[in-house]
Design an enzyme around this catalytic site. Sequence first.
Site, PDB file in Angstrom:
ATOM      1  N   HIS A   1       4.683   4.464   2.372  1.00  0.00           N
ATOM      2  CA  HIS A   1       3.479   3.673   2.640  1.00  0.00           C
ATOM      3  C   HIS A   1       2.371   4.589   3.158  1.00  0.00           C
ATOM      4  O   HIS A   1       2.286   4.870   4.350  1.00  0.00           O
ATOM      5  CB  HIS A   1       3.768   2.578   3.664  1.00  0.00           C
ATOM      6  CG  HIS A   1       2.642   1.597   3.818  1.00  0.00           C
ATOM      7  ND1 HIS A   1       2.820   0.365   4.416  1.00  0.00           N
ATOM      8  CD2 HIS A   1       1.341   1.631   3.453  1.00  0.00           C
ATOM      9  CE1 HIS A   1       1.665  -0.295   4.417  1.00  0.00           C
ATOM     10  NE2 HIS A   1       0.751   0.469   3.838  1.00  0.00           N
TER      11      HIS A   1
ATOM     12  N   MET B   1      -4.005   7.542   0.256  1.00  0.00           N
ATOM     13  CA  MET B   1      -4.569   8.862  -0.041  1.00  0.00           C
ATOM     14  C   MET B   1      -6.083   8.814  -0.224  1.00  0.00           C
ATOM     15  O   MET B   1      -6.751   9.846  -0.282  1.00  0.00           O
ATOM     16  CB  MET B   1      -3.905   9.454  -1.283  1.00  0.00           C
ATOM     17  CG  MET B   1      -2.478   9.914  -1.086  1.00  0.00           C
ATOM     18  SD  MET B   1      -2.281  11.382  -0.033  1.00  0.00           S
ATOM     19  CE  MET B   1      -1.811  10.630   1.534  1.00  0.00           C
TER      20      MET B   1
ATOM     21  N   ASN C   1      -5.505   0.626  -2.910  1.00  0.00           N
ATOM     22  CA  ASN C   1      -6.859   0.229  -2.487  1.00  0.00           C
ATOM     23  C   ASN C   1      -7.841   1.394  -2.552  1.00  0.00           C
ATOM     24  O   ASN C   1      -8.475   1.778  -1.574  1.00  0.00           O
ATOM     25  CB  ASN C   1      -6.829  -0.382  -1.085  1.00  0.00           C
ATOM     26  CG  ASN C   1      -6.279   0.557  -0.029  1.00  0.00           C
ATOM     27  OD1 ASN C   1      -5.524   1.479  -0.342  1.00  0.00           O
ATOM     28  ND2 ASN C   1      -6.661   0.331   1.218  1.00  0.00           N
TER      29      ASN C   1
ATOM     30  N   ASP D   1      -1.733  -4.591  -1.100  1.00  0.00           N
ATOM     31  CA  ASP D   1      -1.895  -3.865   0.151  1.00  0.00           C
ATOM     32  C   ASP D   1      -2.329  -4.808   1.270  1.00  0.00           C
ATOM     33  O   ASP D   1      -1.664  -5.796   1.526  1.00  0.00           O
ATOM     34  CB  ASP D   1      -2.867  -2.705  -0.043  1.00  0.00           C
ATOM     35  CG  ASP D   1      -2.884  -1.772   1.154  1.00  0.00           C
ATOM     36  OD1 ASP D   1      -1.778  -1.461   1.654  1.00  0.00           O
ATOM     37  OD2 ASP D   1      -3.965  -1.362   1.591  1.00  0.00           O
TER      38      ASP D   1
ATOM     39  N   ASP E   1       2.223   4.189   7.085  1.00  0.00           N
ATOM     40  CA  ASP E   1       0.965   3.481   6.817  1.00  0.00           C
ATOM     41  C   ASP E   1      -0.217   4.405   7.134  1.00  0.00           C
ATOM     42  O   ASP E   1      -1.194   3.996   7.745  1.00  0.00           O
ATOM     43  CB  ASP E   1       0.883   2.177   7.602  1.00  0.00           C
ATOM     44  CG  ASP E   1      -0.266   1.281   7.145  1.00  0.00           C
ATOM     45  OD1 ASP E   1      -0.910   1.598   6.119  1.00  0.00           O
ATOM     46  OD2 ASP E   1      -0.530   0.260   7.816  1.00  0.00           O
TER      47      ASP E   1
ATOM     48  N   HIS F   1      -9.528   7.376   8.307  1.00  0.00           N
ATOM     49  CA  HIS F   1     -10.894   6.846   8.355  1.00  0.00           C
ATOM     50  C   HIS F   1     -11.810   7.890   8.983  1.00  0.00           C
ATOM     51  O   HIS F   1     -11.415   8.637   9.883  1.00  0.00           O
ATOM     52  CB  HIS F   1     -10.966   5.558   9.184  1.00  0.00           C
ATOM     53  CG  HIS F   1     -10.311   4.382   8.539  1.00  0.00           C
ATOM     54  ND1 HIS F   1     -10.728   3.861   7.328  1.00  0.00           N
ATOM     55  CD2 HIS F   1      -9.238   3.635   8.921  1.00  0.00           C
ATOM     56  CE1 HIS F   1      -9.951   2.837   7.009  1.00  0.00           C
ATOM     57  NE2 HIS F   1      -9.042   2.685   7.939  1.00  0.00           N
TER      58      HIS F   1
END
EC number: 3.5.2.3
Length: 423
Positions: free
Chosen positions: A60, A63, A94, A152, A305, A309
């Site tokens: 999970h 990228m 996503n 997702d 996960d 960001h």
Amino acid sequence: MKTLIKNGRVIDPANKIDAACDVLIEDGVIQEVATNISVTADEIIDATGLLVAPGLVDIHTHMRDPGFEYKEDIISGTRAAAAGGVTSLTCMPNTNPVNDSCAVTQYIINKAKQQGSANIYPIASISKGMKGEILAEMGDLKEAGCVGFSDDGIPVTHGELLRRAFEYADTFSMPIVTHSEDLSITGSGCMHEGDVATELGLQGIPWVAEDAGTAREIMLAEFTGGRLHVCHVSTKGSVDLIRHAKARGVRVSCEATPHHFTLTDEAVRGYNTNAKMSPPLRSQDHVDAVRAGLADGTIDAIATDHAPHHYDEKNVEFPVAMNGIVGLESLLPLSLRLVADGLLGLNSLISLLTVQPATIMGIDRGTLSVGAVADIVLIDLEREWTYTAESLHSKSKNSPFLGWEMKGAAVKTLLAGKVVFER
């Protein structure tokens, strides 16, 4: 080319090996695992004092490539993976454009093969554009190289569409991978509903939002006979639902993340946006339930996960900050804490990080079997180090673990017998 790894402690749960062994690699393939291998090799790696294990498998990750390369790309993401001992990973769809086509799937696979430091196995979207309206072309996507289907972080709210997704995916022996949540219950919540949220004046997300989503998806899997994988379980209710579903034969697996079995919602104090994620960090009773699920085998895998960001997307008011943290380089030391705490044995932990996640996604990795591709990690269980933004190979640095003292690290990572990371 022959490479010989000597004098290490080899743990390979798939083959029930835990012994002082050597590993012989030839042309990127494991040829022998045995004591005192005597052969002329082009390279000898001394693993004295180190653990030799299959390369870790993270099922999970995000990228961010294509479309959001300012946060992460396949080159930087797989470099971070290799630094964390991860040699194989699945990436969520996503991206921009969404991975609902063979073209995007092949772009990801080809870029990883040409420029990456780890194997990438894409997960395609359940629905076109992740809009929850029309099923993606599942057969074509499997043929292109996808290993599962997921919308997702956007749960498929259309019940009939999700039913058909289970049915179609099962004809291709593929799992439906879900972010289990009832968004109508979540509302505008931004952290776990509880005392901390009340004190901070933040809208809470009640545990029942996750439990309701998990229950619905288990029932659809049971009804259709399809295969369900539940991402990042974080509530005691979800763990119980999955435990009972397994007992009655439902084809369900699940994963937990290091942040959900390490931190509580107390980490949000100070409006720390690096502690904002979905599902949110929970209270101690839920953390204890996730840990118990890992100990009793209800939870099948540990996954990160990994959600990079940019600084500017986190340096805002808590309710509008993006959800998620980077996790590839903290996966191993945080997971090793489960062993230090006496919750898991080392063999069980390595299994949760290798062969078990690989089996869930049908990936031919996670073992040191003779004839297997030589994806291997050498781990120093005693290595102490500080987890800092400067030390991370990921483009993004959003993590609530910055500044933590860690114990245990990947010191050498081999991909098909080639060293791709060395600490």
